[in-house]
Design a protein around this motif. Structure first.
Motif, PDB file in Angstrom:
ATOM      1  N   SER A 193      58.987  43.466  34.234  1.00 61.51           N
ATOM      2  CA  SER A 193      57.704  43.939  34.745  1.00 61.51           C
ATOM      3  C   SER A 193      57.565  43.551  36.210  1.00 61.51           C
ATOM      4  CB  SER A 193      56.551  43.332  33.933  1.00 61.51           C
ATOM      5  OG  SER A 193      56.648  43.733  32.574  1.00 61.51           O
ATOM      6  N   TYR A 194      56.978  44.468  37.009  1.00 59.68           N
ATOM      7  CA  TYR A 194      56.816  44.261  38.446  1.00 59.68           C
ATOM      8  C   TYR A 194      55.364  44.525  38.829  1.00 59.68           C
ATOM      9  CZ  TYR A 194      61.916  44.254  39.255  1.00 59.68           C
ATOM     10  OH  TYR A 194      63.249  43.949  39.234  1.00 59.68           O
ATOM     11  N   TRP A 195      54.850  43.688  39.735  1.00 59.52           N
ATOM     12  CA  TRP A 195      53.506  43.917  40.246  1.00 59.52           C
ATOM     13  C   TRP A 195      53.462  45.192  41.077  1.00 59.52           C
ATOM     14  CZ3 TRP A 195      50.072  41.486  37.760  1.00 59.52           C
ATOM     15  CH2 TRP A 195      50.108  40.121  37.487  1.00 59.52           C
ATOM     16  N   ILE A 196      52.351  45.941  40.942  1.00 58.71           N
ATOM     17  CA  ILE A 196      52.065  47.052  41.838  1.00 58.71           C
ATOM     18  C   ILE A 196      50.730  46.748  42.513  1.00 58.71           C
ATOM     19  CG2 ILE A 196      53.374  48.670  40.416  1.00 58.71           C
ATOM     20  CD1 ILE A 196      50.708  49.811  39.402  1.00 58.71           C
ATOM     21  N   GLY A 197      50.390  47.538  43.529  1.00 62.74           N
ATOM     22  CA  GLY A 197      49.209  47.213  44.342  1.00 62.74           C
ATOM     23  C   GLY A 197      47.902  47.744  43.811  1.00 62.74           C
ATOM     24  N   LEU A 198      47.612  47.518  42.543  1.00 62.64           N
ATOM     25  CA  LEU A 198      46.390  48.035  41.920  1.00 62.64           C
ATOM     26  C   LEU A 198      45.652  46.881  41.238  1.00 62.64           C
ATOM     27  CD1 LEU A 198      44.851  50.702  41.327  1.00 62.64           C
ATOM     28  CD2 LEU A 198      46.137  50.846  39.177  1.00 62.64           C
ATOM     29  N   THR A 199      44.320  46.811  41.444  1.00 61.25           N
ATOM     30  CA  THR A 199      43.516  45.740  40.857  1.00 61.25           C
ATOM     31  C   THR A 199      42.069  46.196  40.658  1.00 61.25           C
ATOM     32  OG1 THR A 199      42.758  43.444  41.170  1.00 61.25           O
ATOM     33  CG2 THR A 199      43.003  44.799  43.143  1.00 61.25           C
ATOM     34  N   ASP A 200      41.379  45.549  39.697  1.00 58.17           N
ATOM     35  CA  ASP A 200      39.935  45.755  39.532  1.00 58.17           C
ATOM     36  C   ASP A 200      39.218  44.412  39.578  1.00 58.17           C
ATOM     37  OD1 ASP A 200      40.686  44.673  37.106  1.00 58.17           O
ATOM     38  OD2 ASP A 200      39.441  46.013  35.903  1.00 58.17           O
ATOM     39  N   SER A 201      39.763  43.492  40.388  1.00 58.84           N
ATOM     40  CA  SER A 201      39.194  42.143  40.482  1.00 58.84           C
ATOM     41  C   SER A 201      37.808  42.145  41.126  1.00 58.84           C
ATOM     42  CB  SER A 201      40.128  41.226  41.273  1.00 58.84           C
ATOM     43  OG  SER A 201      40.374  41.754  42.573  1.00 58.84           O
ATOM     44  N   ALA A 202      37.526  43.122  41.990  1.00 62.34           N
ATOM     45  CA  ALA A 202      36.211  43.169  42.644  1.00 62.34           C
ATOM     46  C   ALA A 202      35.142  43.669  41.683  1.00 62.34           C
ATOM     47  CB  ALA A 202      36.275  44.056  43.886  1.00 62.34           C
ATOM     48  N   VAL A 203      35.401  44.778  41.032  1.00 60.00           N
ATOM     49  CA  VAL A 203      34.462  45.367  40.063  1.00 60.00           C
ATOM     50  C   VAL A 203      35.263  45.720  38.816  1.00 60.00           C
ATOM     51  CG1 VAL A 203      32.823  47.228  39.584  1.00 60.00           C
ATOM     52  CG2 VAL A 203      33.005  46.294  41.914  1.00 60.00           C
ATOM     53  N   GLU A 204      34.891  45.127  37.705  1.00 62.13           N
ATOM     54  CA  GLU A 204      35.621  45.369  36.472  1.00 62.13           C
ATOM     55  C   GLU A 204      35.583  46.855  36.097  1.00 62.13           C
ATOM     56  OE1 GLU A 204      37.998  45.064  33.390  1.00 62.13           O
ATOM     57  OE2 GLU A 204      37.548  43.381  34.730  1.00 62.13           O
ATOM     58  N   GLY A 205      36.794  47.378  35.844  1.00 59.87           N
ATOM     59  CA  GLY A 205      36.923  48.773  35.442  1.00 59.87           C
ATOM     60  C   GLY A 205      37.052  49.727  36.618  1.00 59.87           C
ATOM     61  N   HIS A 206      36.818  49.239  37.838  1.00 58.04           N
ATOM     62  CA  HIS A 206      36.938  50.100  39.034  1.00 58.04           C
ATOM     63  C   HIS A 206      38.218  49.685  39.778  1.00 58.04           C
ATOM     64  CE1 HIS A 206      35.782  52.625  42.368  1.00 58.04           C
ATOM     65  NE2 HIS A 206      35.880  51.600  43.224  1.00 58.04           N
ATOM     66  N   PHE A 207      39.291  50.398  39.482  1.00 57.88           N
ATOM     67  CA  PHE A 207      40.588  50.025  40.054  1.00 57.88           C
ATOM     68  C   PHE A 207      40.756  50.650  41.439  1.00 57.88           C
ATOM     69  CE2 PHE A 207      41.307  49.266  35.572  1.00 57.88           C
ATOM     70  CZ  PHE A 207      42.115  48.128  35.581  1.00 57.88           C
ATOM     71  N   VAL A 208      41.229  49.808  42.342  1.00 61.08           N
ATOM     72  CA  VAL A 208      41.480  50.251  43.712  1.00 61.08           C
ATOM     73  C   VAL A 208      42.867  49.778  44.132  1.00 61.08           C
ATOM     74  CG1 VAL A 208      39.044  50.283  44.388  1.00 61.08           C
ATOM     75  CG2 VAL A 208      40.395  48.189  44.675  1.00 61.08           C
ATOM     76  N   TRP A 209      43.451  50.521  45.058  1.00 60.44           N
ATOM     77  CA  TRP A 209      44.741  50.138  45.617  1.00 60.44           C
ATOM     78  C   TRP A 209      44.546  49.109  46.725  1.00 60.44           C
ATOM     79  CZ3 TRP A 209      48.774  51.474  42.869  1.00 60.44           C
ATOM     80  CH2 TRP A 209      48.763  52.641  42.101  1.00 60.44           C
ATOM     81  N   VAL A 210      45.625  48.474  47.134  1.00 68.64           N
ATOM     82  CA  VAL A 210      45.534  47.412  48.142  1.00 68.64           C
ATOM     83  C   VAL A 210      45.078  47.943  49.499  1.00 68.64           C
ATOM     84  CG1 VAL A 210      47.187  45.808  47.109  1.00 68.64           C
ATOM     85  CG2 VAL A 210      48.028  47.679  48.541  1.00 68.64           C
ATOM     86  N   ASP A 211      45.140  49.250  49.734  1.00 64.82           N
ATOM     87  CA  ASP A 211      44.646  49.806  50.991  1.00 64.82           C
ATOM     88  C   ASP A 211      43.181  50.198  50.893  1.00 64.82           C
ATOM     89  OD1 ASP A 211      44.799  52.023  49.375  1.00 64.82           O
ATOM     90  OD2 ASP A 211      45.995  53.247  50.767  1.00 64.82           O
ATOM     91  N   GLY A 212      42.533  49.895  49.737  1.00 65.17           N
ATOM     92  CA  GLY A 212      41.108  50.152  49.571  1.00 65.17           C
ATOM     93  C   GLY A 212      40.789  51.483  48.922  1.00 65.17           C
ATOM     94  N   ARG A 213      41.766  52.353  48.705  1.00 65.42           N
ATOM     95  CA  ARG A 213      41.504  53.649  48.089  1.00 65.42           C
ATOM     96  C   ARG A 213      41.325  53.489  46.582  1.00 65.42           C
ATOM     97  NH1 ARG A 213      46.237  57.493  49.457  1.00 65.42           N
ATOM     98  NH2 ARG A 213      47.401  55.508  49.374  1.00 65.42           N
TER      99      ARG A 213
END
Length: 285
Positions: A193-213
């Motif tokens: 498994s490899y990390w990709i640049g996607l997270t919902d740490s700011a708002v649960e369920g709202h996934f954003v890329w590391v560039d903010g999109r």
């Protein structure tokens, strides 16, 4: 009368010169009469004998000299031929070694040329110019993007910072082609498994890329968990992680693949991405 008999005996065709000369010499030593004619004949015979012997010796010497030079010449020819054969064998080995080296070099250059052709595309046929997308060493090219697959493991935040330090970012997946490319590379590197640049740490369920999109739901490739439930599931490990799973990994296992949300503190390998550098070549002579 006796001298006349002796003279006749010399004319006997059955008697050889040497025998006649010896007989006459014996007769002369025994005091037998020496006629002037007989004496002259004897001298003539002795001279002829000496000339014959000298001629035979000269002929023998000439033959020996000829034999010597022929033998020496043959030996020189044999030595020269052996030296030439040895030299040619050595040159042949050198040429074979050079051919093997050139063949290996040609294979390497052909491989590099094939890879370079994939990186380059003609701008215009009439312009005779070509632009090439170049990646740093150790990165892989797809279209105009470069990808780096790490060998060590970090948590998500450290992985993001590491990619940034290499003038890139955690990978942003924008097409099915890109997703398939990454999965194929992971299959070659082993099922991990490899990390990709996607997270919902700011708002649960709202996934954003590391560039903010924000994530486009039409271009998402969520996998399924072991129990068959579709990701993301924001599992909190029975309350041990109240914030749940906020970081996304590209999961590659035999029975389930795709994107999975996991705890950001987990250690995973990472995929970094950067834009390829475009270099244009003028092909005109």
């Amino acid at each position: 009368m006796e001298s006349e008999n002796n003279y006749r005996s010399l004319e006997n065709p059955t008697e050889d010169i040497y025998t006649a000369a010896v007989r006459l010499r014996v007769q002369m030593l025994n005091g037998e009469p020496r006629g002037s004619v007989l004496h002259t004949k004897l001298k003539t015979l002795l001279v002829k004998l000496l000339l014959f012997i000298c001629g035979a010796l000269v002929a023998a010497i000439v033959l020996l000299v000829i034999y010597y030079f022929i033998t020496i010449k043959n030996e020189d020819i044999a030595v020269t031929r052996q030296q030439n054969d040895s030299f040619m064998e050595q040159e042949l080995r050198i040429l074979q070694s050079e051919i093997a080296t050139l063949s290996q070099r040609n294979t390497e250059l052909s491989t590099k040329l094939s890879a370079l052709e994939k990186q380059c595309s003609a701008l215009e046929k009439s312009s005779q110019s070509q632009t090439c997308s170049m990646c740093p060493q150790g990165w892989l090219l797809l279209n105009s993007k470069c990808y780096f697959f790490s060998s060590n493991k970090l948590d998500w935040d450290s992985s993001r910072d590491n990619c940034t330090s290499m003038r890139g970012h955690l990978v942003i997946i924008e097409s099915e082609e890109e997703q398939n490319f990454l999965q194929n590379e992971l299959n070659r590197n082993g099922l991990e498994s490899y990390w990709i640049g996607l997270t919902d740490s700011a708002v649960e369920g709202h996934f954003v890329w590391v560039d903010g999109r924000p994530l486009d739901s039409r271009l998402s490739f969520w996998g399924k968990s072991r129990d068959g439930k579709l990701q993301p599931d924001n599992w909190n490990q029975n309350g041990q992680h109240p914030n749940g799973e906020d970081c996304v990994q590209l999961h590659m296992k035999q029975n389930y693949t795709g994107w999975h949300d996991v705890f950001c503190s987990r250690l995973r390998k990472r995929i970094c991405e950067m834009a390829a550098k475009a270099i244009t070549f003028n092909m005109r002579p």
